[in-house]
Design a protein around this motif. Structure first.
Motif, mmCIF file in Angstrom:
data_model
loop_
_atom_site.group_PDB
_atom_site.id
_atom_site.type_symbol
_atom_site.label_atom_id
_atom_site.label_comp_id
_atom_site.label_asym_id
_atom_site.label_seq_id
_atom_site.Cartn_x
_atom_site.Cartn_y
_atom_site.Cartn_z
ATOM 1 N N ALA A 116 -8.996 1.540 4.496
ATOM 2 C CA ALA A 116 -8.128 1.783 3.661
ATOM 3 C C ALA A 116 -7.030 1.808 3.262
ATOM 4 O O ALA A 116 -6.502 3.026 2.078
ATOM 5 C CB ALA A 116 -8.226 3.100 4.565
ATOM 6 N N LEU A 117 -5.968 0.527 2.949
ATOM 7 C CA LEU A 117 -5.013 0.113 3.072
ATOM 8 C C LEU A 117 -4.842 -0.301 1.323
ATOM 9 O O LEU A 117 -4.022 -0.961 1.087
ATOM 10 C CB LEU A 117 -4.126 -0.371 3.749
ATOM 11 C CG LEU A 117 -3.111 0.769 4.742
ATOM 12 C CD1 LEU A 117 -3.082 -0.295 6.000
ATOM 13 C CD2 LEU A 117 -3.287 1.805 4.707
ATOM 14 N N HIS B 203 2.006 12.216 3.732
ATOM 15 C CA HIS B 203 2.554 12.285 4.439
ATOM 16 C C HIS B 203 4.024 12.525 3.384
ATOM 17 O O HIS B 203 4.863 12.688 2.742
ATOM 18 C CB HIS B 203 3.294 11.332 4.688
ATOM 19 C CG HIS B 203 4.571 10.395 5.057
ATOM 20 N ND1 HIS B 203 4.372 10.890 6.671
ATOM 21 C CD2 HIS B 203 5.553 9.923 4.906
ATOM 22 C CE1 HIS B 203 5.624 10.334 6.638
ATOM 23 N NE2 HIS B 203 6.783 9.905 5.654
ATOM 24 N N MET C 114 -5.264 4.556 10.818
ATOM 25 C CA MET C 114 -5.813 4.589 9.120
ATOM 26 C C MET C 114 -6.019 2.565 9.671
ATOM 27 O O MET C 114 -5.114 1.207 9.707
ATOM 28 C CB MET C 114 -4.895 4.295 8.917
ATOM 29 C CG MET C 114 -5.949 4.035 6.816
ATOM 30 S SD MET C 114 -3.887 4.998 5.565
ATOM 31 C CE MET C 114 -5.163 6.468 5.772
ATOM 32 N N ARG D 206 5.243 0.533 4.243
ATOM 33 C CA ARG D 206 4.825 1.965 4.750
ATOM 34 C C ARG D 206 4.890 2.398 5.746
ATOM 35 O O ARG D 206 5.689 3.616 5.922
ATOM 36 C CB ARG D 206 2.849 1.675 3.801
ATOM 37 C CG ARG D 206 2.220 2.547 4.610
ATOM 38 C CD ARG D 206 0.622 2.762 4.353
ATOM 39 N NE ARG D 206 0.217 3.615 5.523
ATOM 40 C CZ ARG D 206 -0.506 3.264 6.212
ATOM 41 N NH1 ARG D 206 0.126 2.920 7.338
ATOM 42 N NH2 ARG D 206 -1.265 4.294 7.103
ATOM 43 N N GLN E 127 1.057 5.272 -1.966
ATOM 44 C CA GLN E 127 -0.134 5.393 -1.084
ATOM 45 C C GLN E 127 0.451 6.384 0.253
ATOM 46 O O GLN E 127 -0.609 7.713 0.407
ATOM 47 C CB GLN E 127 0.530 4.323 0.459
ATOM 48 C CG GLN E 127 -0.940 4.052 1.452
ATOM 49 C CD GLN E 127 -2.456 4.315 1.200
ATOM 50 O OE1 GLN E 127 -3.267 4.285 -0.192
ATOM 51 N NE2 GLN E 127 -3.310 4.681 2.056
ATOM 52 N N LEU E 128 1.440 7.111 0.528
ATOM 53 C CA LEU E 128 1.905 7.397 1.438
ATOM 54 C C LEU E 128 1.901 9.066 1.073
ATOM 55 O O LEU E 128 1.539 10.124 1.306
ATOM 56 C CB LEU E 128 3.397 7.493 2.070
ATOM 57 C CG LEU E 128 3.718 6.387 2.687
ATOM 58 C CD1 LEU E 128 5.240 6.215 2.506
ATOM 59 C CD2 LEU E 128 3.079 6.384 3.767
ATOM 60 N N ASP E 129 1.660 9.089 -0.014
ATOM 61 C CA ASP E 129 1.343 10.870 -1.525
ATOM 62 C C ASP E 129 -0.207 10.753 -1.138
ATOM 63 O O ASP E 129 -0.478 12.175 -0.713
ATOM 64 C CB ASP E 129 1.967 10.398 -2.457
ATOM 65 C CG ASP E 129 3.424 10.559 -2.792
ATOM 66 O OD1 ASP E 129 3.791 10.782 -2.474
ATOM 67 O OD2 ASP E 129 3.929 9.638 -3.970
ATOM 68 N N ARG E 130 -0.926 9.568 -1.364
ATOM 69 C CA ARG E 130 -2.445 9.840 -1.057
ATOM 70 C C ARG E 130 -2.848 10.449 0.526
ATOM 71 O O ARG E 130 -3.732 11.308 0.817
ATOM 72 C CB ARG E 130 -3.383 8.704 -1.173
ATOM 73 C CG ARG E 130 -3.413 8.101 -2.599
ATOM 74 C CD ARG E 130 -3.987 6.862 -3.167
ATOM 75 N NE ARG E 130 -3.506 5.384 -2.575
ATOM 76 C CZ ARG E 130 -3.338 5.146 -3.198
ATOM 77 N NH1 ARG E 130 -2.839 5.130 -4.567
ATOM 78 N NH2 ARG E 130 -2.443 3.661 -2.797
ATOM 79 N N GLU E 131 -1.824 10.112 1.683
ATOM 80 C CA GLU E 131 -1.951 10.740 3.357
ATOM 81 C C GLU E 131 -1.153 11.870 2.960
ATOM 82 O O GLU E 131 -1.464 12.402 4.482
ATOM 83 C CB GLU E 131 -1.402 9.345 3.906
ATOM 84 C CG GLU E 131 -1.992 8.215 3.470
ATOM 85 C CD GLU E 131 -1.180 6.747 4.373
ATOM 86 O OE1 GLU E 131 -0.434 7.578 5.334
ATOM 87 O OE2 GLU E 131 -1.704 5.887 4.457
ATOM 88 N N ARG F 189 6.953 5.237 6.428
ATOM 89 C CA ARG F 189 6.625 6.466 7.728
ATOM 90 C C ARG F 189 7.649 6.875 8.745
ATOM 91 O O ARG F 189 7.289 8.116 9.071
ATOM 92 C CB ARG F 189 5.143 6.188 7.951
ATOM 93 C CG ARG F 189 3.838 6.232 7.130
ATOM 94 C CD ARG F 189 2.929 5.471 7.572
ATOM 95 N NE ARG F 189 3.130 5.429 9.586
ATOM 96 C CZ ARG F 189 1.528 6.875 9.358
ATOM 97 N NH1 ARG F 189 0.992 7.841 8.520
ATOM 98 N NH2 ARG F 189 1.328 6.823 10.739
#
Length: 437
Positions: free
Chosen positions: A5-6, A137, A1, A431, A131-135, A435
């Motif tokens: 995007a972040l 993960h 990514m 993040r 952000q991890l939710d959007r990905e 991860r």
């Protein structure tokens, strides 16, 4: 990514920190004058993490603690706790150049009480989770997030309360990250991010001297409570505690030597660590016990010798030196003075651990060429409460700081602030770290 995007996550980290600062969550230490700011912070965080329903715990109205458990794919694995406190110490607006509760963003910093202690961590953490939710993960193991009250006093409405009254929220938790650590140190040989692996023990002493009360012209100093107490304080203030190099301190010293590229003299660390800039003092006091007189109360009139004098001394004990400290401190105090104690244990964690390796990889992924550095803090954090449950605690609130930035001066200081770019970089490191869990 790609980094682009972040950007939304980085923007959120800055915005969330500023919005939390705008909530006055001052902890005065007096339940009668501490307002509901901690609960309002909990409500705001809860709204940001609406995808992960949490549970609120309140020992008293307005003193909310929010706990969120994010289920992992393998719930049988030991869980990780990430914790931060929502309360802040008082700030006198008359002494600041900005409103301490405006969350103003200017000169490349977010300004306000709590900017580094520790609403910055909350902003970065919440932004990273979102952000991890959007990905899409989902972590391997359960991640427990705790946003607690009352860290700035004693934790009896916050982490201490949860540990004593609601230990079930920490079910399965084996490790934790919180404060103090994660801030970067820059020297000519490179940049290193600290990882807090130990906290010195805390011992707050209240000294109470009694003597003869009477007219100032007639009571001899050998019977004067103030004279007796001041003499004891002078002995305490001038005592040079020896450098203590246990296993943890030795590992910190060795890492500093590698970072600075030369051998360091433990007996002369103040000068040796000067290349670290403003953060040098945060390292030098890690190698020995300290004892600082902080309060003195006695008397009501110039011509009257009081029958009692009271003082407080803030002592931070080098790990493994508790028995020696008590013996020497009693000698320094001397006869005729009573001592009352409030204490907290020293805590430590291994630097050669898989969780530390995850922190190191997260740092290297975001800041190539940087390394990590073990760190011992003289401050007391909620790790002292968590240690009662056998949880291994680390300090890791990552911030990439400008070389000359006075990070220690921001803790409880006037014009507390955190660089915007530090928040943006820190959210990326968190993040990467999450991860891997």
């Amino acid at each position: 990514m790609t980094d682009g995007a972040l950007t939304p996550m980085q923007d959120e980290a800055v915005r969330f920190c500023a919005e939390l600062i705008r909530i006055d969550s001052t902890n005065t230490g007096d339940p009668a004058t501490t307002g509901d700011g901690e609960s309002r912070c909990a409500s705001l965080i809860e709204s940001w993490l609406a995808a992960h329903p949490g549970t609120r715990f309140e020992r008293a109205p307005g003193r909310a603690n929010l706990v969120v458990r994010i289920p992992g794919r393998q719930p049988e694995l030991p869980a990780l706790l990430v914790h931060a406190h929502t309360d802040v110490v008082p700030a006198d607006p008359a002494r600041w150049s900005v409103d301490p509760f405006a969350g103003e963003i200017r000169d490349g910093c977010v300004w306000g009480r709590g900017a580094v202690d520790m609403k910055d961590m909350i902003g970065m953490l919440v932004a990273a989770v979102r952000q991890l939710d959007r990905e899409g993960h989902r972590p391997k193991r359960d991640i427990v997030l705790a946003f607690v009250a009352d860290e700035e006093v004693e934790g009896s409405y916050g982490m201490g309360y949860l540990v004593d009254e609601h230990p079930e929220v920490f079910a399965g938790v084996s490790e934790a990250i919180g404060e103090v650590g994660g801030f970067s140190v820059t020297v000519p040989r490179g940049r290193a991010y600290t990882i807090g692996i130990a906290e010195k023990g805390i011992a707050w002493a209240t000294l109470r001297a009694r003597g003869t009360e009477g007219h100032g012209s007639m009571v001899p100093n050998r019977e004067n409570a103030v004279a007796r107490l001041v003499a004891a304080l002078a002995r305490i203030a001038t005592h040079e505690w020896p450098v203590s190099l246990d296993r943890t301190a030795t590992s910190v010293l060795g890492a500093l030597e590698r970072l600075l590229g030369r051998e360091l003299d433990p007996e002369n660390l103040e000068e040796a660590l000067a290349p670290l800039g403003p953060v040098a003092a945060m390292f030098s006091n890690a190698f020995q016990t300290t004892s600082a007189p902080t309060q003195l109360r006695a008397g009501s009139k110039t011509n009257t010798v009081p029958g009692e004098a009271v003082a407080t001394v803030d002592c931070r004990i080098a790990p493994g030196r508790d028995d020696e400290f008590r013996r020497v401190f009693a000698e320094l105090v001397g006869p005729g003075i009573d001592v009352e104690w409030e204490t907290g244990p020293s805590v430590s964690a291994p630097f050669d651990a898989p969780l530390v390796a995850d922190m190191r990889r997260a740092v290297e992924a975001v800041d190539p060429g940087a390394t990590t550095l073990p760190f011992t803090t003289g401050g007391a954090t909620d790790a002292k409460s968590l240690s009662r449950l056998g949880i291994t605690c680390y300090g890791f609130a990552p911030l990439r700081l400008p070389e000359a930035f006075d990070f220690p001066g921001s803790f409880h200081g006037i014009d507390e602030r955190v660089p915007v770019e530090a928040l943006r970089t820190g959210s990326m490191i968190l993040r990467e770290f999450l991860r891997a869990q």
